[in-house]
Design a protein around this motif. Structure first.
Motif, mmCIF file in Angstrom:
data_model
loop_
_atom_site.group_PDB
_atom_site.id
_atom_site.type_symbol
_atom_site.label_atom_id
_atom_site.label_comp_id
_atom_site.label_asym_id
_atom_site.label_seq_id
_atom_site.Cartn_x
_atom_site.Cartn_y
_atom_site.Cartn_z
ATOM 1 N N ARG A 122 -23.303 39.123 -43.189
ATOM 2 C CA ARG A 122 -22.171 38.322 -42.236
ATOM 3 C C ARG A 122 -21.596 39.259 -40.948
ATOM 4 O O ARG A 122 -21.081 40.158 -41.099
ATOM 5 C CB ARG A 122 -21.442 37.001 -42.762
ATOM 6 N N SER A 123 -21.604 38.505 -39.840
ATOM 7 C CA SER A 123 -20.606 39.524 -39.165
ATOM 8 C C SER A 123 -18.953 39.986 -39.055
ATOM 9 O O SER A 123 -18.354 38.358 -40.135
ATOM 10 C CB SER A 123 -20.132 38.465 -37.631
ATOM 11 N N SER A 124 -18.342 40.753 -39.084
ATOM 12 C CA SER A 124 -16.882 40.017 -39.354
ATOM 13 C C SER A 124 -15.907 39.783 -38.627
ATOM 14 O O SER A 124 -16.195 39.708 -38.081
ATOM 15 C CB SER A 124 -16.887 41.827 -38.997
ATOM 16 N N SER A 125 -14.634 38.842 -40.333
ATOM 17 C CA SER A 125 -13.873 37.486 -39.306
ATOM 18 C C SER A 125 -13.266 38.792 -38.458
ATOM 19 O O SER A 125 -12.349 37.708 -38.145
ATOM 20 C CB SER A 125 -14.264 36.875 -40.665
ATOM 21 N N THR A 126 -13.070 40.572 -38.944
ATOM 22 C CA THR A 126 -11.914 40.894 -38.268
ATOM 23 C C THR A 126 -12.222 41.816 -37.205
ATOM 24 O O THR A 126 -11.484 42.502 -37.379
ATOM 25 C CB THR A 126 -11.172 41.447 -39.131
ATOM 26 N N PHE A 127 -13.289 41.550 -37.116
ATOM 27 C CA PHE A 127 -13.599 42.752 -35.561
ATOM 28 C C PHE A 127 -12.788 42.677 -34.322
ATOM 29 O O PHE A 127 -12.757 44.155 -34.183
ATOM 30 C CB PHE A 127 -15.477 42.495 -35.469
ATOM 31 N N GLU A 128 -12.736 41.740 -34.107
ATOM 32 C CA GLU A 128 -12.000 41.933 -32.880
ATOM 33 C C GLU A 128 -10.695 42.550 -33.267
ATOM 34 O O GLU A 128 -9.855 43.871 -32.115
ATOM 35 C CB GLU A 128 -11.539 40.702 -31.978
ATOM 36 N N SER A 129 -9.648 42.326 -34.060
ATOM 37 C CA SER A 129 -8.315 42.439 -34.588
ATOM 38 C C SER A 129 -8.380 43.778 -34.496
ATOM 39 O O SER A 129 -7.323 44.805 -34.738
ATOM 40 C CB SER A 129 -8.123 42.374 -35.554
ATOM 41 N N ASP A 130 -9.819 44.448 -35.516
ATOM 42 C CA ASP A 130 -9.796 45.280 -36.428
ATOM 43 C C ASP A 130 -9.805 46.954 -34.847
ATOM 44 O O ASP A 130 -9.431 47.537 -34.450
ATOM 45 C CB ASP A 130 -11.184 45.970 -37.115
ATOM 46 N N LEU A 131 -10.928 45.537 -33.994
ATOM 47 C CA LEU A 131 -11.233 46.877 -33.145
ATOM 48 C C LEU A 131 -9.628 47.307 -31.792
ATOM 49 O O LEU A 131 -9.596 48.340 -31.216
ATOM 50 C CB LEU A 131 -11.856 46.196 -31.808
ATOM 51 N N ASN A 132 -8.347 45.968 -31.643
ATOM 52 C CA ASN A 132 -7.473 46.259 -30.848
ATOM 53 C C ASN A 132 -6.662 47.148 -31.550
ATOM 54 O O ASN A 132 -6.061 48.181 -30.696
ATOM 55 C CB ASN A 132 -6.558 45.030 -30.819
ATOM 56 N N VAL A 133 -6.905 47.176 -33.205
ATOM 57 C CA VAL A 133 -6.020 48.150 -33.941
ATOM 58 C C VAL A 133 -6.508 49.570 -33.189
ATOM 59 O O VAL A 133 -5.606 50.605 -33.374
ATOM 60 C CB VAL A 133 -5.921 47.713 -35.009
ATOM 61 N N LEU A 134 -7.446 49.783 -33.488
ATOM 62 C CA LEU A 134 -8.203 50.966 -33.629
ATOM 63 C C LEU A 134 -8.213 51.614 -31.875
ATOM 64 O O LEU A 134 -7.812 53.113 -31.836
ATOM 65 C CB LEU A 134 -10.335 51.084 -33.884
ATOM 66 N N LEU A 135 -8.052 50.705 -31.358
ATOM 67 C CA LEU A 135 -7.378 51.563 -29.963
ATOM 68 C C LEU A 135 -6.727 51.652 -29.274
ATOM 69 O O LEU A 135 -6.464 52.641 -28.909
ATOM 70 C CB LEU A 135 -8.836 49.830 -28.804
ATOM 71 N N ARG A 136 -5.739 51.362 -30.220
ATOM 72 C CA ARG A 136 -4.635 51.785 -29.857
ATOM 73 C C ARG A 136 -4.008 53.199 -30.843
ATOM 74 O O ARG A 136 -3.039 53.734 -30.426
ATOM 75 C CB ARG A 136 -3.063 50.858 -30.804
ATOM 76 N N THR A 137 -4.858 52.974 -32.053
ATOM 77 C CA THR A 137 -4.410 54.739 -31.882
ATOM 78 C C THR A 137 -5.292 56.020 -31.198
ATOM 79 O O THR A 137 -5.251 57.271 -31.865
ATOM 80 C CB THR A 137 -5.788 55.017 -33.258
ATOM 81 N N PHE A 138 -6.364 55.895 -30.428
ATOM 82 C CA PHE A 138 -6.325 56.860 -29.440
ATOM 83 C C PHE A 138 -5.471 57.389 -29.277
ATOM 84 O O PHE A 138 -4.280 57.098 -28.075
ATOM 85 C CB PHE A 138 -7.378 56.342 -28.403
ATOM 86 N N ALA A 139 -5.685 59.299 -28.875
ATOM 87 C CA ALA A 139 -4.721 59.961 -28.044
ATOM 88 C C ALA A 139 -4.108 59.599 -27.128
ATOM 89 O O ALA A 139 -5.056 58.711 -25.670
ATOM 90 C CB ALA A 139 -4.969 61.696 -28.058
#
Length: 299
Positions: free
Chosen positions: A191-208
């Motif tokens: 099924r669709s990830s229930s945490t995709f949007e929050s995971d995406l926001n966390v990931l984008l903050r790790t960009f250099a």
């Protein structure tokens, strides 16, 4: 020039993402690869599986397991049974054959009892087919041959086939044609990830500071359905309706023509790169070719 980042919409194949072939292949082309899963697996019909294990294999001649997710579902059931201190009336799962697709799934089953300190009679012990199969169809043919060697099961017995929500009918068809009864039990679903949007926001903050998201890579229509609402809230993705306008958001890449067609026809997105084969090299080739044509060299 800023470093180009590629968002890979899948789970890495290993716990260490830097060992994933997509990571390595994209890195060799000068891209930074970031993984984020868009789908997740969940167990289902847990009470049915628990009841099956507790009842024992008196009506089961063997168990068919075609994925590690099905193994995890069995492990979860054993854990629930042992935690509840329920007792099996018959037990004996260690005395019937379990048929596995591939060595990885087979090893998960063989090590289940010792790895988790489970009651052995609730776990697989006789695991067959892994060396001779690799696909569901090959496993089915192996199983037919093995049943012929062992002798036809009692008429009251059938093969227990542990499945997910997306299952080919090939295995069942081959076995039924050979006169082998099959009972299917769906034990997990995707099924669709229930945490995709929050995971995406966390990931984008790790960009250099010198990185920018240049590509988003889609691996399936179902993954696109999950990811696109969040991505469209954050980025301007080029659509077929505004292809002539100045594009500022990340480009879209697809693994294979089916996903590309879905993105273009159903989502009205411009797909900049389509991997000709579903593998890391084909994806990296498509992305770098696009950037080369558009005078966008990677720094």
């Amino acid at each position: 020039m800023r470093q180009k980042a590629v968002l890979v919409l899948k789970s890495p194949s290993t716990n260490d993402a830097s060992l994933d072939p997509y990571y390595n292949t994209l890195s060799e082309r000068g891209y930074s690869a970031y993984f984020i899963p868009v789908l997740e697996d969940a167990f289902c019909n847990e009470s049915d599986l628990d009841s099956t294990l507790l009842a024992g294999p008196s009506t089961v001649s063997g168990v068919i397991v075609t994925s590690g997710r099905a193994v995890k579902a069995w492990e979860s059931s054993v854990q629930r049974i042992m935690s509840s201190r329920a007792t099996s009336r018959t037990s004996g799962w260690d005395r019937i054959p379990f048929y596995a697709v591939g060595p990885k799934t087979a090893e998960q089953m063989r090590s289940m009892a010792t790895a988790h300190d489970f009651e052995p009679s609730l776990c697989p012990s006789i695991v067959l087919g892994d060396e001779a199969s690799g696909t569901g169809e090959r496993l089915a043919h192996f199983l037919v041959e093995d049943v012929a060697k062992r002798g036809k099961p009692h008429p009251s017995q059938s093969m227990l086939y542990l499945t997910g929500d997306k299952v080919s009918d090939k295995i069942r068809s081959i076995l039924v044609q050979a006169g082998i009864l099959v009972t299917s039990l769906q034990v997990y679903e995707t099924r669709s990830s229930s945490t995709f949007e929050s995971d995406l926001n966390v990931l984008l903050r790790t960009f250099a500071d010198d990185e920018e998201l240049s590509w988003v890579t889609f691996f399936s229509p179902s993954g696109a359905r999950t990811a696109l609402p969040s991505l469209r809230r954050l980025y301007q993705l080029s659509t077929t309706d505004d292809v002539a306008t100045n594009h500022t958001g990340p480009h879209v890449a697809a693994i294979g023509p089916t996903t590309a067609s879905f993105l273009q026809d159903s989502c009205k997105l411009v797909v900049g790169a389509v991997a000709q084969k579903p593998d890391p090299l084909a994806l990296a080739d498509a992305i770098s070719a696009f950037d080369g044509r558009h005078d966008a060299p990677v720094s």
